[in-house]
Scaffold this active site. Structure first.
Site, PDB file in Angstrom:
ATOM      1  N   ARG A 181      -8.871  -8.680   6.272  1.00 56.44           N
ATOM      2  CA  ARG A 181      -8.055  -8.016   5.296  1.00 56.44           C
ATOM      3  C   ARG A 181      -9.275  -7.697   4.184  1.00 56.44           C
ATOM      4  O   ARG A 181     -10.146  -8.209   3.970  1.00 56.44           O
ATOM      5  CB  ARG A 181      -7.092  -9.161   4.693  1.00 56.44           C
ATOM      6  N   ARG A 205      -8.533 -11.787  11.776  1.00 52.77           N
ATOM      7  CA  ARG A 205      -7.538 -11.369  11.069  1.00 52.77           C
ATOM      8  C   ARG A 205      -8.200 -10.861   9.475  1.00 52.77           C
ATOM      9  O   ARG A 205      -8.636 -11.552   8.787  1.00 52.77           O
ATOM     10  CB  ARG A 205      -6.675 -12.333  10.343  1.00 52.77           C
ATOM     11  N   CYS A 220       0.876  -1.125  -0.036  1.00 50.06           N
ATOM     12  CA  CYS A 220       0.016   0.243  -0.166  1.00 50.06           C
ATOM     13  C   CYS A 220       1.026   1.301  -0.049  1.00 50.06           C
ATOM     14  O   CYS A 220       1.926   1.343   0.877  1.00 50.06           O
ATOM     15  CB  CYS A 220      -0.667   0.150   1.310  1.00 50.06           C
ATOM     16  N   GLU A 276      -4.840  -8.212  -2.807  1.00 49.82           N
ATOM     17  CA  GLU A 276      -5.075  -8.533  -1.389  1.00 49.82           C
ATOM     18  C   GLU A 276      -4.319  -7.261  -0.607  1.00 49.82           C
ATOM     19  O   GLU A 276      -3.094  -7.199  -0.936  1.00 49.82           O
ATOM     20  CB  GLU A 276      -4.611  -9.993  -0.730  1.00 49.82           C
TER      21      GLU A 276
END
Length: 400
Positions: A212, A210, A120, A167
């Protein structure tokens, strides 16, 4: 351990190497290394009958495991971290190309699905604003230039795979005040893909919270302009808990020292007094853990395992592998520090295997999904074959 190789080149070839070195701002040795990696990554003669995919920003191959579990064949991979490359090679026999920025998109093999866990980065709008002020057109390549997402874009534009899966961390949607997300979505749509973003949690497949963001895209030129897609997750009937992945016998080196344990307790106490929630995490063995992070190697504070009569301990690298859903035969060939970083940066394999299954079902039957075709991914690793259900009573890695 690295090995040294002495090479001699004719003056003309060395001159070309120097040109590449200056163009990409790396050493001549770096240019040679990238060329060798590129050759090794393409040494296989790909003849499989299944769908073909490429694995970008591949890490240690979690996405590859998930798509291979659905019958796919990886025809190209890229990852620039040398320790990840080592783990990837030992497990798949392929050495990923190092720097995707130096790969000509025209040289990448044709493929059906592009898979990428891209980093990112913020996008600069300076160049776009300048072109606007001059009345000049600009496109997706200008908006994303200078970021690693740009490399995903240029490959999608050149190779036109039927689908992709991207992802990233959940915070991608709010990164840089939402500008990053807006540019990503608009760019993918400008490429003429129908885009479906999902925020999904790994718990239920593994004993870990988790979340995502997963971005699925389908080529409108191949599947039409009215594409209906949803991600239907078939989770195991028995919800995995932390105790399922713990080893029975653990080396003493994973137990926290008195100094570190005292520091973590004092740190937690101070923040609680201030009304903050910062502190170590010691989950119930029959519950789930916090999110495993790449910084776990530092002190293990987000996931500590209670031990009767002594200080708590870190998870072992193998337990981290299990916490991310890696099969039991996945080879851990690096130091503990590197292994913690690798698994902390990875994906929940069985969750991505379910996403892949949904994508393949759509590609095979875009007019109507076959609800009877389902993948159950055995995250304990006895079977990675497509659409083979988990056998009951198979969760063997327990610590009583």
């Amino acid at each position: 351990m690295s090995k040294q190789v002495n090479l001699h080149f004719e003056e003309e070839i060395y001159g070309l190497l120097k040109e590449c070195s200056e163009k990409y701002d790396i050493s001549v040795q770096g240019v040679v290394r990238e060329a060798v990696l590129h050759m090794l990554s393409n040494r296989k003669n790909v003849t499989g009958n299944g769908f073909k995919f490429i694995d970008l920003f591949a890490g240690i191959g979690g996405m590859r495991l998930a798509f291979e579990a659905n019958g796919g064949e990886c025809v190209f991979s890229s990852e620039w971290d040398k320790y990840c490359q080592k783990t990837y090679f030992e497990n798949f026999g392929d050495l990923p190309v190092g720097d995707i920025r130096q790969v000509d998109e025209k040289e990448i093999p044709d493929h059906d699905i592009l898979v990428a866990g891209f980093p990112c980065q913020p996008f600069s709008i300076a160049g776009v604003s300048k072109k606007n002020s001059m009345g000049r057109d600009h496109g997706f390549k200008d908006k994303t230039q200078g970021t690693l997402f740009f490399d995903v874009v240029r490959i999608l534009d050149e190779k036109r795979p039927g689908a992709f899966l991207l992802e990233n961390v959940k915070n991608l949607k709010s990164h840089d005040k939402g500008r990053t997300w807006e540019i990503i979505m608009k760019t993918l749509e400008e490429l003429d893909y129908e885009v479906f973003p999902f925020v999904l949690d790994g718990q239920g497949f593994v004993p870990q919270h988790r979340e995502r963001v997963y971005i699925v895209g389908f080529d409108r030129q191949k599947f039409g302009s009215e594409i209906a897609f949803d991600c239907l997750l078939n989770k195991p009937e028995k919800k995995p808990v932390l105790n399922d992945i713990l080893e029975r016998e653990v080396e003493l080196k994973y137990t926290l020292s008195d100094k570190l344990w005292n520091y973590l307790q004092e740190y937690s106490r101070k923040h609680k007094q201030k009304g903050n929630g910062f502190g170590f995490g010691m989950p119930d063995r029959y519950g789930i853990t916090r999110t495993l992070s790449a910084r776990y190697y530092k002190d293990g504070s987000e996931i500590l395992i209670y031990q009767e009569g002594k200080n708590p301990r870190r998870l072992t690298p193998r337990e981290c592998a299990r916490l991310q859903g890696y099969p039991e035969d996945f080879k851990i060939v690096v130091s503990d520090t590197q292994a913690y970083k690798q698994f902390g940066n990875s994906i929940v394999v069985p969750l991505v295997a379910e996403i892949a299954s949904n994508m393949i079902d759509f590609i095979e039957n875009p007019e109507g999904r076959d609800g009877n075709i389902q993948l159950k991914f055995d995250y304990f690793g006895e079977s990675l074959k497509r659409r083979q259900p988990i056998q009951t009573g198979q969760t063997a890695h327990t610590s009583r």
